[in-house]
Design an enzyme around this catalytic site. Structure first.
Site, PDB file in Angstrom:
ATOM      1  N   ASN A   9       0.800  -1.227   0.000  1.00  0.00           N
ATOM      2  CA  ASN A   9       0.000   0.000   0.000  1.00  0.00           C
ATOM      3  C   ASN A   9       0.834   1.279   0.000  1.00  0.00           C
ATOM      4  OD1 ASN A   9       0.848  -0.316   2.623  1.00  0.00           O
ATOM      5  ND2 ASN A   9      -1.096   0.241   3.551  1.00  0.00           N
ATOM      6  N   CYS A  10       2.132   1.167  -0.120  1.00  0.00           N
ATOM      7  CA  CYS A  10       3.033   2.319  -0.183  1.00  0.00           C
ATOM      8  C   CYS A  10       2.947   2.948  -1.578  1.00  0.00           C
ATOM      9  CB  CYS A  10       4.464   1.866   0.112  1.00  0.00           C
ATOM     10  SG  CYS A  10       5.708   3.128  -0.182  1.00  0.00           S
TER      11      CYS A  10
END
Length: 113
Positions: A9-10
């Site tokens: 999710n970065c």
């Protein structure tokens, strides 16, 4: 094979993966949260890139650590912190088999699979 290390999710990891996919460059994604992180891999990152390049001291996660964790930082202490809290590692780290590249930097990324 290229390996992209990070957390799915970065935003920077997403950019790197999208960039590689758009160019049809084969890679394997290694998510620290799912696939884990062992001391040997992290030590390789630190030995190759240096602690300052691997440890993200500008992150929100770093700022949330207590002062005791952040003071008197030695390479060993930094390594232990990153093993305990992998989101402290700058992301992504791309391993193309010949070099490690920290962050999303398309100018340094491989252009062919």
């Amino acid at each position: 094979m290229i390996v992209v290390y990070g957390i799915k999710n970065c935003d920077s990891v997403k950019k790197a993966r999208t960039w590689l996919e758009a160019r049809q460059i084969a890679y394997r994604f290694h998510d620290y949260r799912i696939d884990g992180l062992d001391a040997a891999l992290l030590q390789r990152f630190v030995d190759t890139l240096g602690v300052d390049a691997v440890l993200n001291q500008r992150s929100t996660s770093w700022r949330q650590l207590d002062d005791a964790q952040k003071t008197d930082l030695t390479p060993d202490k930094a390594l232990q912190l990153m093993l305990a809290v992998p989101i402290l590692i700058k992301r992504p780290i791309l391993d193309d088999g010949q070099q490690l590249i920290v962050g999303f930097n398309p100018d340094q990324y491989p252009t062919a699979s």
